[in-house]
Design a protein around this motif. Sequence first.
Motif, PDB file in Angstrom:
ATOM      1  N   SER A  61      61.772  18.419  58.792  1.00  0.00           N
ATOM      2  CA  SER A  61      60.505  17.864  59.300  1.00  0.00           C
ATOM      3  C   SER A  61      60.051  16.658  58.483  1.00  0.00           C
ATOM      4  O   SER A  61      59.085  15.981  58.855  1.00  0.00           O
ATOM      5  CB  SER A  61      59.411  18.937  59.289  1.00  0.00           C
ATOM      6  N   ASN A  62      60.733  16.408  57.357  1.00  0.00           N
ATOM      7  CA  ASN A  62      60.385  15.301  56.452  1.00  0.00           C
ATOM      8  C   ASN A  62      58.949  15.393  55.951  1.00  0.00           C
ATOM      9  O   ASN A  62      58.253  14.399  55.790  1.00  0.00           O
ATOM     10  CB  ASN A  62      60.645  13.949  57.130  1.00  0.00           C
ATOM     11  N   SER A  63      58.520  16.634  55.743  1.00  0.00           N
ATOM     12  CA  SER A  63      57.196  16.909  55.160  1.00  0.00           C
ATOM     13  C   SER A  63      57.292  18.295  54.528  1.00  0.00           C
ATOM     14  O   SER A  63      58.360  18.911  54.524  1.00  0.00           O
ATOM     15  CB  SER A  63      56.116  16.889  56.247  1.00  0.00           C
ATOM     16  N   ASP A  64      56.176  18.799  54.024  1.00  0.00           N
ATOM     17  CA  ASP A  64      56.175  20.165  53.488  1.00  0.00           C
ATOM     18  C   ASP A  64      55.889  21.204  54.566  1.00  0.00           C
ATOM     19  O   ASP A  64      56.010  22.406  54.325  1.00  0.00           O
ATOM     20  CB  ASP A  64      55.116  20.300  52.377  1.00  0.00           C
ATOM     21  N   THR A  65      55.508  20.743  55.741  1.00  0.00           N
ATOM     22  CA  THR A  65      55.120  21.658  56.817  1.00  0.00           C
ATOM     23  C   THR A  65      56.338  22.072  57.641  1.00  0.00           C
ATOM     24  O   THR A  65      57.186  21.251  57.982  1.00  0.00           O
ATOM     25  CB  THR A  65      54.079  20.995  57.742  1.00  0.00           C
ATOM     26  N   SER A  66      56.388  23.350  57.955  1.00  0.00           N
ATOM     27  CA  SER A  66      57.467  23.887  58.787  1.00  0.00           C
ATOM     28  C   SER A  66      56.864  24.561  60.010  1.00  0.00           C
ATOM     29  O   SER A  66      55.871  25.289  59.912  1.00  0.00           O
ATOM     30  CB  SER A  66      58.291  24.912  58.002  1.00  0.00           C
ATOM     31  N   ARG A  67      57.484  24.331  61.155  1.00  0.00           N
ATOM     32  CA  ARG A  67      57.056  24.947  62.407  1.00  0.00           C
ATOM     33  C   ARG A  67      58.210  25.799  62.935  1.00  0.00           C
ATOM     34  O   ARG A  67      59.336  25.304  63.081  1.00  0.00           O
ATOM     35  CB  ARG A  67      56.681  23.875  63.419  1.00  0.00           C
TER      36      ARG A  67
END
Length: 389
Positions: A61-67
């Motif tokens: 996701s290229n961030s710390d957030t995962s979905r």
Amino acid sequence: MNDILIKKTTAFFKETFGAEPQKVVLSPGRINIIGEHIDYNDGYVLPAAIDKIICFAFEKSNSDTSRIIAIDLDDEFEIDVTDSMELTDNVWTNYIRGVVNQLKINDFEFEGFNCVFSSNIPVGSGLSSSAALECGFLFGINELFNLNIKPVDIALIGQSAEHWVGINCGIMDQFSSVMGLENKVIKIDCKTLEFEYHNADFIDYSLILFDSNVKHSLMTSAYNERREQCEEGIAIIKNNFPEITSFRDCKEQHVLELQKVMSANVFKRCLFVVKEINRVKLACEALDNGKIEVLGQLMFETHEGLSTDYEVSCAELDMIVDTLKKEEAVVGSRLMGGGFGGCTINLIKKGHEEGIKKKLSALYFDAFGIELKIYDVKIGNGTSLYNNN
């Protein structure tokens, strides 16, 4: 069937995230040919991965957030991978959180990701969909972020994740989901994790699971009680026979000699465990020699032990096995899994499957007013990357 599942999962991913997934992972359920309730008693088990799977699609996701999206449940959740993981009331998400938690505990470095998954493993039928979920998810994260986790360690981390969720499982489910090979069973030493493959040449036979479609509520309390009884029993055995370090060192005679100093239930549990450990060895010999009918007889003996000595069967499972035992085309049948419901695993001579399915389904409905569920399975490969090329 798996091709349809793979297409559905990858199409859903592309529709949701606007790109093809970077990794696609297939993670199977498992059966256990023989060796029941001895994975936590230092025994051997004889499982195999099957051709029913969970398909996962991943991207960074290229961030710390995962979905994470469970297609079949029409449900999803988000996590920040830098946060500490906590259990929630939404049970399926805990298996994912448990894996992330284990990765963090073990100091693996990874970032946010997007993941969707879908399954054709029947849930609640004793085919270890939870192990497939943990290990397939972990396998995907391992591939996505090049964590270099070895297959055996994927199984162990998956087991630790399930313990975190609150289920004190042995290693068999995760190990067979990760390490399975097509047309092979795995003899796993649950004490050392040493393993060896044996040919499962069922060319003249079909593996069919009859799902009782019942799940009695005794399961968790009885499972814990059986573990305690076995621990009490092996302590008595060790106390009287200092040379014995675990159940695998025991002969039936050791247990029989101590019947008077054990409670009736502890005696029965210990007797089953010692006999079942030996049956696994005999089953491997039967497979190596192509003697499938010998294997089948051992399966019948295991069911008898699970029903009368370990007392984890139920009227529905006993009826299925007792009915099939009268059929000449059925060479082996037993309850599979923890007991008190779930599936029987059955070896049936090819050409007779449909007649037996029809007859048993009618008799079962007449007896209990419940529809029997039926799954044809083949022994397949363990968790793997899917390559469309």
